[in-house]
Design an enzyme around this catalytic site. Structure first.
Site, PDB file in Angstrom:
ATOM      1  N   GLU B  75      71.357 -27.252  25.881  1.00 34.27           N
ATOM      2  CA  GLU B  75      69.894 -27.313  26.004  1.00 34.27           C
ATOM      3  C   GLU B  75      69.380 -28.743  26.181  1.00 34.27           C
ATOM      4  OE1 GLU B  75      71.411 -25.331  23.822  1.00 34.27           O
ATOM      5  OE2 GLU B  75      70.687 -23.313  24.271  1.00 34.27           O
ATOM      6  N   HIS B 144      66.242 -16.749  15.715  1.00 38.24           N
ATOM      7  CA  HIS B 144      65.959 -16.140  17.016  1.00 38.24           C
ATOM      8  C   HIS B 144      64.580 -15.488  17.041  1.00 38.24           C
ATOM      9  CE1 HIS B 144      70.208 -16.761  17.638  1.00 38.24           C
ATOM     10  NE2 HIS B 144      70.222 -16.146  18.800  1.00 38.24           N
TER      11      HIS B 144
END
Lengths: 314, 340
Positions: B75, B144
């Site tokens: 990322e 998440h």
């Protein structure tokens, strides 16, 4: 760029940095600055192998990189003075300058921060089928950041036209490379990403230039990235507050004997391409150039305070 | 502010089609990629897989692997690459698979993307969109399920966009892609499955203009993203009780349409602020202070907020449901205010 021009440019950087050092010492300049005295051959050698249309990303120790890529000493100095005529109009300072028109995509206050930026610039170039390359300067300290791994892997997988040039000056601030690497050569990491890696004498301008030229040529031909480790040494402290307690004066003297400017000068003298008189003249001319930069910086205005509130968004 | 704040820049028409939120986003991406060759997509599992939530399904076939790029799980590197490409004029759109993972890219966002324009001046533009599937409601657990937009409000130089409807998803994403600044674009995961009528043809919706979801004179409810939908339901509940709630969907948090909020509060004198994220230092904390500064004279009762409590999102569906604000929670807060 021929060797005489390189020699001149190395002096420009050396004298610029010595002037900045003096100004931090006597309180003329505030903030902080990281000088590249002793590392001029990596900056100049690398940029000498590039075309004006190629790009460079730099580091916190970026004055030399910027000057080598064609930066105007007056506007660099003005930025250090925080003046409106500086490259960042006084909003950036030593670690935050850029001139995209010169292909200088910015110094960078975050160690390793420029590595993915350079890689992304190379992606933009590749997408447009352009033949430019990006040269990414960073230090041994940055080679231990996570983005080093992520960006080099991405560049290798996508065969991006980027040259990673690690200026290994043996210390991340005070911490020696022997305490932060379990391998003797940083360039050895290239194999892990599937790209060529070479260790070069970073105080040998011609060796740096040749290595970068070869890497640039491969990158332009679609051969992808290269990792170059240039072994060098900063002859001054990390920043203005550094008392250099982590290394010996003997070690510094050893490296002083390998001063990259002396080395190139001696080689040019021996080859008959430079006379002592010419060398002195080059040095005097560059000293004058730096004095002019200082005068320009001193005479320049600071932005009005309200301008600090402008320009956050495009 | 308006109910129909849609700028047609082509074939916008009175005709409507029913689309899933995901399809609306996909249309926005496809139309912008057709329009501008500098627009390309980067992210994990974007290509053959079609994105973790199917938003980019079919785009690989349509645009090829150079413009729909599957990346390694990196990322920080990928967002950093996107910043580097953007400063040379590319218009990358990055998908961060779950907004929670944007933590890995914070340096590139906060220290680089957000600051280049200010430091380097007009030569520097960072036309970058980071799409972030966000939010709870699917029992994915603490790493998440977060909605982290509040962090990005605190970084000058970023824009933050959070659509609540399929039409807004399309129109706002197109505007975000055309914007020359880095944009954090929230896509609430629960909304992906909502199917709605959206205008036919091409249209954009400007950033920084709130949407009045419904009118009412008794209390204002300010929300965005999924919570704007909950607020709308709350308004229906309240309407049956004879309480007129005016719901303002902010659409974007930066730029913030504070005028729209102030105008509504001036009318109602009472306001409930809603966010899915945690309470302390959240979006509502900022909104409340803004109203304190700009609408104090109009307030007839203390500002109320409905948020998640200050806890990580628990996994068990029952526990998760208990901590995420619902229409009933919002209605209860608004009812108490209206009756005060």
């Amino acid at each position: 760029m021929d060797l005489l021009e390189c020699y001149r440019l190395m002096w420009r950087i050396r004298l610029f940095e010595e002037k900045v050092d003096q100004f931090f010492g006597d309180g003329t300049l505030r903030g902080t600055s990281h000088l590249c005295v002793g590392q001029e051959a990596t900056a100049v050698g690398a940029c000498a192998a590039l075309r004006p249309t190629d790009y460079v990303t730099s580091t916190h120790r970026g004055h030399g990189h910027f000057l080598a890529k064609g930066g105007d000493p007056r506007r660099l100095m003005a930025e250090l003075f925080g003046k409106a005529t500086g490259y960042s109009r006084g909003r950036g300072g030593s670690q935050h300058m850029a001139c995209y028109a010169l292909g200088f995509l910015g110094s960078n206050g975050i160690t390793g921060g420029g590595i993915p930026i350079a890689t992304g610039a190379a992606l933009a170039i590749q997408r447009r089928r352009q033949s430019h390359v990006v040269l990414c300067f960073f230090g041994d300290g940055a080679a231990n950041q996570g983005v080093f791994h992520e960006a080099l892997n991405l560049a290798a997988v996508w065969k991006l036209p980027v040259i990673y040039l690690c200026e290994n000056n043996l210390y991340a601030m005070s911490t020696p490379v022997r305490a932060t690497f379990a391998i003797p050569r940083i360039a050895a990491r290239a194999a892990a990403y599937g790209m060529p890696g070479h260790t070069v004498d970073g105080n040998d301008l011609q060796a740096v230039r040749d290595a970068v030229a070869e890497a640039a040529s491969r990158a332009r031909d679609g051969g992808g990235p290269t990792l170059l480790e240039c072994q060098t040494y900063r002859l001054v402290g990390h920043s203005k507050s550094d008392r250099r307690v982590y290394r010996t004066r003997e070690e510094e003297e050893e490296w002083r004997a390998r001063d990259p400017i002396l080395r190139l000068g001696n080689a040019l003298l021996a080859a008959g391409e430079l006379t002592e008189a010419q060398a002195a003249q080059i040095r005097e001319e560059e000293a004058r150039e730096i004095e002019e930069a200082v005068a320009f910086a001193r005479q320049s205005p600071v932005l009005p305070a309200e301008a600090a509130l402008e320009g956050v968004y495009a | 502010m308006s109910n129909q704040d849609v700028s047609g820049s082509g074939g916008a028409s009175d005709r409507f089609r029913e689309l899933y939120f995901t399809e609306a986003l996909r249309e926005a991406l496809a139309e912008e990629m057709e329009r501008d060759p500098e627009v390309f997509l980067l992210g994990e599992d974007m290509g053959v897989y079609g994105g973790c939530f199917g938003v980019t399904r079919g785009l690989l076939e349509q645009f090829g692997p150079e413009r729909v790029r599957d990346t390694p799980i990196s990322e920080a590197g990928v967002v950093g690459l996107a910043v580097g490409a953007a400063i040379l004029g590319a218009r990358p759109v990055v998908e961060v698979m779950f907004m929670d993972f944007i933590t890995l890219a914070m340096d590139q966002i906060a220290n680089h993307a957000a600051k280049f324009r200010y430091m380097y001046g007009e030569q520097a533009r960072v036309p970058l969109v980071i799409r972030c599937p966000a939010g709870a409601g699917r029992a994915y657990g603490a790493t998440h399920s977060q909605t982290l937009e509040a962090w990005f409000l605190h970084v000058p130089g970023l824009k933050v966009v959070a659509p609540a409807t399929a039409a807004d998803a399309k129109g706002l994403l197109k505007s975000a892609i055309r914007d020359d600044n880095p944009v954090i674009f929230l896509e609430n995961k629960v909304l992906y499955q909502s199917r709605e009528w959206i205008p036919d043809g091409e249209f954009t919706i400007p950033l920084g203009r709130a949407r009045r979801v419904c009118e009412g004179g008794d209390v204002t409810i300010v929300a965005y993203s999924r919570m704007a939908r909950e607020a709308e339901k709350a308004a229906s509940i309240l309407a049956e009780e004879g309480i007129g709630a005016e719901v303002i969907d902010l659409r974007s948090l930066v730029p913030l349409d504070i005028d729209a909020v102030v105008a509504s509060v001036t009318k109602t004198g009472r306001v409930v602020l809603v966010e899915e994220g945690t309470r302390t230092g959240g979006v509502c904390a900022e909104l409340g202070m803004r109203l304190f500064e700009e609408a104090w004279d109009s307030l007839d009762a203390p500002i109320q907020r409905v948020t998640a409590p200050d806890i990580p999102i628990p996994f068990a569906p029952e526990l998760e449901a208990a901590v995420i604000p619902t229409a009933a929670d919002i209605a209860a807060a608004a009812r108490a205010l209206a009756e005060s």
